[in-house]
Scaffold this motif. Structure first.
Motif, PDB file in Angstrom:
ATOM      1  N   SER A   1      30.641  38.316  51.316  1.00 48.36           N
ATOM      2  CA  SER A   1      29.672  38.994  50.449  1.00 48.36           C
ATOM      3  C   SER A   1      28.273  38.429  50.707  1.00 48.36           C
ATOM      4  O   SER A   1      28.095  37.232  50.921  1.00 48.36           O
ATOM      5  CB  SER A   1      30.054  38.806  48.980  1.00 48.36           C
ATOM      6  OG  SER A   1      30.081  37.435  48.637  1.00 48.36           O
TER       7      SER A   1
ATOM      8  N   VAL B   1      25.830  34.255  53.529  1.00 49.75           N
ATOM      9  CA  VAL B   1      27.175  34.763  53.275  1.00 49.75           C
ATOM     10  C   VAL B   1      28.122  33.572  53.124  1.00 49.75           C
ATOM     11  O   VAL B   1      28.170  32.699  53.996  1.00 49.75           O
ATOM     12  CB  VAL B   1      27.641  35.671  54.434  1.00 49.75           C
ATOM     13  CG1 VAL B   1      29.078  36.125  54.211  1.00 49.75           C
ATOM     14  CG2 VAL B   1      26.712  36.867  54.565  1.00 49.75           C
TER      15      VAL B   1
ATOM     16  N   SER C   1      35.689  31.427  49.175  1.00 51.20           N
ATOM     17  CA  SER C   1      35.512  32.091  47.885  1.00 51.20           C
ATOM     18  C   SER C   1      35.412  31.061  46.769  1.00 51.20           C
ATOM     19  O   SER C   1      35.923  29.937  46.886  1.00 51.20           O
ATOM     20  CB  SER C   1      36.685  33.039  47.616  1.00 51.20           C
ATOM     21  OG  SER C   1      36.751  34.040  48.612  1.00 51.20           O
TER      22      SER C   1
ATOM     23  N   ALA D   1      31.929  34.624  44.045  1.00 51.59           N
ATOM     24  CA  ALA D   1      31.520  34.998  45.395  1.00 51.59           C
ATOM     25  C   ALA D   1      32.739  35.047  46.299  1.00 51.59           C
ATOM     26  O   ALA D   1      33.526  34.091  46.344  1.00 51.59           O
ATOM     27  CB  ALA D   1      30.509  33.994  45.935  1.00 51.59           C
ATOM     28  N   THR D   2      32.889  36.148  46.994  1.00 48.05           N
ATOM     29  CA  THR D   2      33.998  36.306  47.922  1.00 48.05           C
ATOM     30  C   THR D   2      33.529  36.094  49.349  1.00 48.05           C
ATOM     31  O   THR D   2      32.324  36.160  49.658  1.00 48.05           O
ATOM     32  CB  THR D   2      34.603  37.707  47.801  1.00 48.05           C
ATOM     33  OG1 THR D   2      33.587  38.686  48.065  1.00 48.05           O
ATOM     34  CG2 THR D   2      35.163  37.928  46.396  1.00 48.05           C
TER      35      THR D   2
END
Length: 392
Positions: free
Chosen positions: A207, A72, A76, A203-204
């Motif tokens: 996520s 993860v 971001s 990608a945040t």
């Protein structure tokens, strides 16, 4: 006259024959009558031979990863690079960048933070210099006297500048940490279970880009009855050293074995089966240097845990034990003898008290059995026992 002779001659022959038959029958002696003894059933026996029993506690379980982690991002950004191992089943090394995000914004943030640190360092130097000048002026105007307040010699201003410098340095550390977080790594060797990332994707924070697990260890949860725990010492605390165990599975038609060790007991009894889970750890499950396949999570395996060794026990076929007793042949008769069953394996039962060396244990099935009944015996080979304590 000739006619009479023709009639009397056959009659004479018949009379002579009958007389001879009667004479022979009267001269024959009758055979002696003898009673045939009743024969007992023919049974097979094995000779009792006391030996040592290295107990192997058997169980079954499913392989699971020791550590399963979701990859993860903590910052971001757009994905600019993906490691070739980022595919399902791909292996990777520890600390290797698996995913790289666009770092330009974070590099600029580091530059701004460094400039802020330099600016606050200059401000601190200026405040310290002004504080020194104020102290000198006070001493010249009021020799031997302490200033009535720190404001006179600019002490609060110096502390403020010092605090601003610490804050600027903390901002720089955060900026550098965020820049470092644009390269996603893991601190262990592992394998990718699933992935959801590709170059160009944004990608945040939070996520899930991939799910991975470590390859240094796998675990097998083995449900056992509580009576089986008496045969080995399981560590009660994490990090303890339990007995060795062998993990067995079949793959592509062949049997493969791995060496492991009991790591711990789980904290509760299963409410449905009333079994206790024993956790066996297997190191290097993906080492295929000896030709074995990898021990993949999700594989169902057999487990044999090395237990204690019991002395002076007699192995007999399991079917030779009848409600806590065995049938023994003594002098051509069957004797029912109670015995102490130490342990029962798949095909072998181990007897403690009740049998002595040389006793002939009956292994044949019988429909009706009474103590002292006559039998006939024939010897057979005792059951072979494998290295795990069970019958082969």
């Amino acid at each position: 006259m000739p006619r009479l002779a023709k009639i009397l001659l056959p009659l004479a022959i018949v009379v002579v024959g009958v007389g001879a038959a009667v004479l022979l029958a009267s001269a024959r002696t009758a055979p002696e009558r003898s009673e045939q003894p009743a024969l007992g059933p023919l049974v097979e026996v094995v000779v009792a031979e006391p030996t040592e029993l290295p107990v192997g506690v058997r169980g079954h379980g499913e392989v699971a990863a020791k550590r399963t982690v979701n990859l993860v991002p903590e910052v971001s950004g757009r994905v600019v690079e993906v490691h070739p191992a980022m595919v399902a089943g791909g292996f990777f090394r520890a600390d290797v960048p698996l995913v790289s995000l666009d770092a330009r914004d974070y590099e600029l943030a580091v530059d701004r933070a460094r400039a802020a640190v330099a600016r606050t360092e200059v401000a601190l130097e200026r405040e310290r210099a002004e504080a020194d000048v104020a102290r000198q002026e006070w001493d010249e105007l009021h020799p031997g006297k302490a200033p009535p307040s720190g404001l006179v010699v600019r002490e609060p201003q110096v502390r403020q500048a010092e605090a601003e410098l610490e804050a600027a340095r903390a901002d720089l550390a955060v900026a550098e940490l965020n820049l470092e977080r644009t390269r996603l790594t893991l601190p262990f060797d592992g394998v990718v279970v699933s992935e959801n990332v590709d170059i160009g994707q944004f990608a945040t924070v939070g996520s899930v880009l991939a799910t991975v697990y470590s390859t240094d260890l796998v675990e097998v949860r083995v449900p056992l009855e509580d009576r089986e725990l008496a045969w080995f010492d399981a560590p009660l605390r994490p990090g303890g050293r339990g007995p060795e165990a062998t993990v067995i599975t079949r793959f592509a038609g062949e049997e493969h074995r791995w060496s492991g060790r009991v790591a711990r007991l789980e904290a509760e009894v299963d409410r449905t089966s009333r079994m206790i889970n024993v956790v066996v750890e297997v190191p290097r499950p993906f080492d295929v240097s000896d030709g074995r396949p990898p021990l993949l999570p999700g594989t169902f395996v057999d487990v044999v845990i090395d237990g204690r060794t019991v002395s002076s026990v007699v192995p007999v076929p399991r079917y030779a034990v009848h409600d806590g007793a065995v049938w023994v042949a003594e002098g051509g008769r069957l004797r029912i003898r109670p015995v102490e069953v130490v342990r029962s394996e798949r095909e072998t039962t181990w007897i403690g008290d009740g049998l002595s060396e040389g006793d002939e244990v009956i292994v044949s099935p019988l429909d009706a059995v009474t103590d002292g009944m006559e039998i006939r015996t024939i010897a057979t080979e005792p059951a072979a026992v494998d290295a795990d304590g069970g019958a082969a």
